[in-house]
Design a protein around this motif. Structure first.
Motif, short mmCIF file in Angstrom:
data_model
loop_
_atom_site.label_atom_id
_atom_site.label_comp_id
_atom_site.label_asym_id
_atom_site.label_seq_id
_atom_site.Cartn_x
_atom_site.Cartn_y
_atom_site.Cartn_z
N LEU A 45 0.60 -1.18 0.15
CA LEU A 45 -0.68 0.02 0.01
C LEU A 45 0.65 1.41 -0.21
CD1 LEU A 45 -2.73 -1.44 2.69
CD2 LEU A 45 -2.59 -0.92 -0.34
N ALA A 46 1.92 1.41 0.67
CA ALA A 46 2.90 2.24 1.08
C ALA A 46 3.59 2.44 -0.50
CB ALA A 46 3.95 2.22 1.79
N VAL A 47 4.31 1.79 -0.88
CA VAL A 47 4.10 1.70 -2.38
C VAL A 47 3.20 1.81 -3.11
CG1 VAL A 47 5.39 0.58 -4.40
CG2 VAL A 47 6.32 0.13 -2.34
N LEU A 48 2.38 1.77 -3.49
CA LEU A 48 1.36 1.96 -4.37
C LEU A 48 1.04 3.11 -4.28
CD1 LEU A 48 -0.59 1.16 -6.40
CD2 LEU A 48 -2.26 0.73 -4.74
N GLY A 49 0.62 3.90 -3.02
CA GLY A 49 0.41 5.25 -2.39
C GLY A 49 1.57 6.28 -3.19
N VAL A 50 2.83 6.14 -2.78
CA VAL A 50 3.92 6.72 -3.77
C VAL A 50 3.66 6.93 -4.71
CG1 VAL A 50 6.19 6.84 -3.62
CG2 VAL A 50 5.57 5.94 -1.62
N ALA A 51 3.63 5.71 -5.48
CA ALA A 51 3.44 5.51 -7.13
C ALA A 51 2.48 6.31 -7.61
CB ALA A 51 3.12 4.37 -7.79
N MET A 52 0.94 6.43 -6.68
CA MET A 52 -0.17 7.04 -7.28
C MET A 52 0.23 8.80 -6.56
SD MET A 52 -2.30 4.74 -8.17
CE MET A 52 -4.07 6.21 -7.97
N LEU A 53 0.77 8.86 -5.68
CA LEU A 53 1.02 10.52 -6.31
C LEU A 53 2.65 11.41 -6.92
CD1 LEU A 53 0.52 12.88 -3.93
CD2 LEU A 53 2.99 12.17 -2.41
N LEU A 54 3.19 10.21 -7.29
CA LEU A 54 3.87 10.51 -7.90
C LEU A 54 3.23 10.99 -9.83
CD1 LEU A 54 6.91 8.29 -8.15
CD2 LEU A 54 6.37 10.86 -7.31
N ARG A 55 2.12 10.08 -9.53
CA ARG A 55 1.48 10.00 -11.02
C ARG A 55 0.72 11.39 -11.27
NH1 ARG A 55 -2.19 5.65 -13.04
NH2 ARG A 55 -2.03 6.89 -14.60
N SER A 56 -0.01 12.31 -9.76
CA SER A 56 -0.72 13.40 -9.86
C SER A 56 -0.17 13.84 -10.07
CB SER A 56 -1.80 12.61 -8.33
OG SER A 56 0.00 13.36 -7.41
N PHE A 57 1.04 14.17 -9.99
CA PHE A 57 1.90 15.61 -10.29
C PHE A 57 2.64 15.74 -11.62
CE2 PHE A 57 2.39 15.85 -5.69
CZ PHE A 57 2.01 16.34 -5.32
N LYS A 58 2.37 16.42 -12.47
CA LYS A 58 3.31 16.57 -14.12
C LYS A 58 3.09 18.01 -14.25
CE LYS A 58 0.76 12.71 -15.09
NZ LYS A 58 1.48 11.83 -15.27
N ALA A 59 4.92 17.33 -14.71
CA ALA A 59 5.52 18.43 -14.76
C ALA A 59 5.51 19.24 -16.49
CB ALA A 59 7.31 19.02 -14.54
N VAL A 60 4.72 20.31 -17.01
CA VAL A 60 4.85 20.85 -18.09
C VAL A 60 5.98 21.82 -18.48
CG1 VAL A 60 2.79 21.63 -19.95
CG2 VAL A 60 2.09 20.68 -17.90
N PRO A 61 6.02 21.32 -19.63
CA PRO A 61 7.18 21.56 -20.24
C PRO A 61 6.65 23.07 -20.96
CG PRO A 61 7.52 19.50 -21.51
CD PRO A 61 6.51 19.72 -20.56
#
Length: 305
Positions: free
Chosen positions: A11-27
């Motif tokens: 669950l911790a790994v999944l939460g970190v992965a979902m958190l990373l997917r929620s942030f998008k850096a647009v050039p």
């Protein structure tokens, strides 16, 4: 216990992965479309943004900078049935990422085909001479039509340029011959103009020379007349002086008139074309005495003054 630990780790790994997917850096220069269950919901601007990683995904990544699309060359028939080969470049910029992504499929290909068809339309409505000499007009007409057509696609056509317009080889040869003939004609006209100017200058020079010569003759005639007038005045004065001497009874004055007539008669005798021999009379020595008497008469006249 181990299963519970594994579940926590998962669950911790999944939460970190979902958190990373929620942030998008647009050039910078890019915009992303966001879809929720396959439907467009918003557009992500340049920078760091947040999306729902469970229900939302990035749909299209649109390049918002100005881009160049090469239009391939094609053969186009002009209004006077001449074949020309034309190609172009078009400069576009996406101004609305949603429309560019969802209103047209394959934006670049659509613009390319739109340009091809409009190049045929515009060039085909003009004569060959107009096509070759009015490239700016062709560019302006293409820009107006294509920009209006791409407006629903959220795209701005900033420029369109015809790169090359190549007529067939036989038409090129005919144009070269025509251009050569025009240049030769222009050279002949310039040569004729030069000869004309030369003749005009020559005529003006001759006219000026004639005027100068006439003025010279007039001046010479004036001086000659003035000399004759002075000679006549001198002779009149001499005649008056001799007449006064005769009135006083001076023999030298009478001899002056006799000697004058004698000299004139002898002059005619000497210049006669039929006279071969000139005989000087014995009395010719008296002429010297007469001239001497004339000198005395002149000195007497000076003394009276």
């Amino acid at each position: 216990m181990e299963f519970v630990n594994f579940l926590y780790i998962f669950l911790a790994v999944l939460g970190v992965a979902m958190l990373l997917r929620s942030f998008k850096a647009v050039p910078q220069g890019m915009e992303y479309t966001v879809e929720q269950f396959g439907r467009y919901v918003k557009t992500l601007k340049p920078g760091l943004t947040f999306i729902n990683p469970i229900t939302q995904t990035v749909g299209y990544k649109m390049n918002m900078r100005e881009r160049v699309i090469d239009i391939p060359s094609q053969d186009v028939i002009t209004k006077d049935n001449a074949m020309v080969t034309a190609d172009a470049v078009v400069f576009i910029q996406v101004v609305d990422a949603r429309q560019a992504a969802y209103e047209v499929n394959n934006l670049d290909n659509a613009i390319k085909n739109l340009c091809l068809t409009n190049v045929r339309t515009v060039v085909g409505s003009m004569d060959l001479d107009e096509v070759l000499s009015r490239r700016d007009e062709i560019n302006a007409r293409l820009l107006q039509v294509i920009d209006a057509a791409t407006d629903p696609w959220g795209t701005k056509v900033t420029r369109i340029e015809i790169k090359d317009l190549s007529p067939p080889h036989d038409i090129t040869q005919a144009m070269n011959k025509q251009m050569k003939a025009e240049r030769e004609k222009r050279a002949e006209v310039l040569m004729a103009e030069g000869q004309k100017q030369s003749q005009i200058l020559k005529a003006e020079g001759e006219k000026e020379a004639a005027i100068r010569e006439a003025e010279g003759r007039r001046e010479a005639a004036f001086l000659d007349a003035e000399a004759r007038e002075r000679e006549a005045e001198a002779e009149a004065k001499a005649t008056a002086m001799v007449s006064q001497a005769i009135a006083r009874g001076d023999v030298n004055a009478v001899n002056y008139f006799v000697a004058q007539e004698y000299v004139k008669a002898f002059e005619k005798l000497a210049v006669s074309p039929n006279q071969k021999t000139v005989i000087v009379p014995a009395e010719f020595s008296n002429l010297a005495a007469t001239v001497g008497g004339l000198g005395a008469l002149i000195e007497a006249g000076k003394g009276q003054k």
